[in-house]
Scaffold this motif. Structure first.
Motif, mmCIF file in Angstrom:
data_model
loop_
_atom_site.group_PDB
_atom_site.id
_atom_site.type_symbol
_atom_site.label_atom_id
_atom_site.label_comp_id
_atom_site.label_asym_id
_atom_site.label_seq_id
_atom_site.Cartn_x
_atom_site.Cartn_y
_atom_site.Cartn_z
ATOM 1 N N ASN A 152 0.825 -1.210 0.000
ATOM 2 C CA ASN A 152 0.000 0.000 0.000
ATOM 3 C C ASN A 152 0.859 1.260 0.000
ATOM 4 N N ASN A 156 0.491 3.618 -3.125
ATOM 5 C CA ASN A 156 -0.402 4.750 -2.851
ATOM 6 C C ASN A 156 0.251 5.922 -2.122
ATOM 7 N N ASN A 157 1.329 5.669 -1.399
ATOM 8 C CA ASN A 157 1.920 6.726 -0.572
ATOM 9 C C ASN A 157 3.336 7.106 -0.988
#
Length: 203
Positions: A152, A156-157
């Motif tokens: 993740n 996404n980050n």
């Protein structure tokens, strides 16, 4: 003693920009840098996974699998994620992966015993080795439970640096006191290689 709960993972996907050529196949003495690492850990693990998109010769070592990074140009964290995904996709029983860089030929295999001790403590999902007050972020013991948060954060980050992600997740260190020279000396440049040749003569 081999620990079937840990998969050994050698991260060998770097571009070797500072070195000027693929470090994995560079000779130090009668072995390549990669062979130095593989031969040290081959009798301590059931399997060794190498994460690299380079062409690598591993005929001298048994039970070695080579896979590419799951993401291009995402750095070592992508190599870690690739290894974790390989464990899951191949229904392996490993609960941990131990990562090793391919350019650090002098490390002491006693850290493997320390890894086994930390697993029994159950006080962290991530450990890094530390020597001379320096944390070595590629010498790590990673719980497979970190797969989803790592994936993740990569996607996404926009996490790319191992140090930043580890600090976010929480990491404990395994402190090693060097006896003569720092066994976690790594080879980034041709000058480092010359220094390694000097160390090898005394090793």
């Amino acid at each position: 003693m081999k620990d079937n709960n840990i998969l050994a993972v050698v991260l060998a996907g770097g571009k070797s920009k500072r070195f000027g050529e693929d470090k994995n196949q560079t000779k130090l003495g009668d072995k390549t840098l990669l062979e130095h690492v593989l031969l040290k850990i081959s009798n301590r693990y059931e399997e060794i996974l190498i994460v690299s998109s380079h062409s690598i010769d591993t005929k001298k070592i048994k039970n070695v699998t080579i896979i590419p990074d799951c993401f291009d140009d995402f750095g070592p964290l992508a190599g870690v994620l690739s290894a974790m995904k390989w464990v899951k996709e191949n229904q392996k029983s490993y609960q941990w992966i131990a990562t090793y860089p391919s350019d650090t030929p002098f490390f002491e295999t006693s850290i493997i015993d320390e890894y086994q001790k930390r697993i029994k403590l159950k006080d962290s999902l991530l450990y890094f080795v530390k020597s001379n007050n320096k944390r070595h972020n590629i010498f790590g013991l990673w719980s497979i439970e970190l797969l989803k948060p790592l994936e993740n954060d990569l996607i996404n980050n926009n996490f790319r640096k191992v140090e930043d992600w580890a600090n976010k997740i929480g990491v404990k260190t395994i402190d090693i006191e060097p006896k003569k020279f720092d066994p976690f000396f790594n080879i980034n440049t041709k000058e480092d290689l010359e220094e390694a040749k000097k160390i090898l003569k005394k090793y």
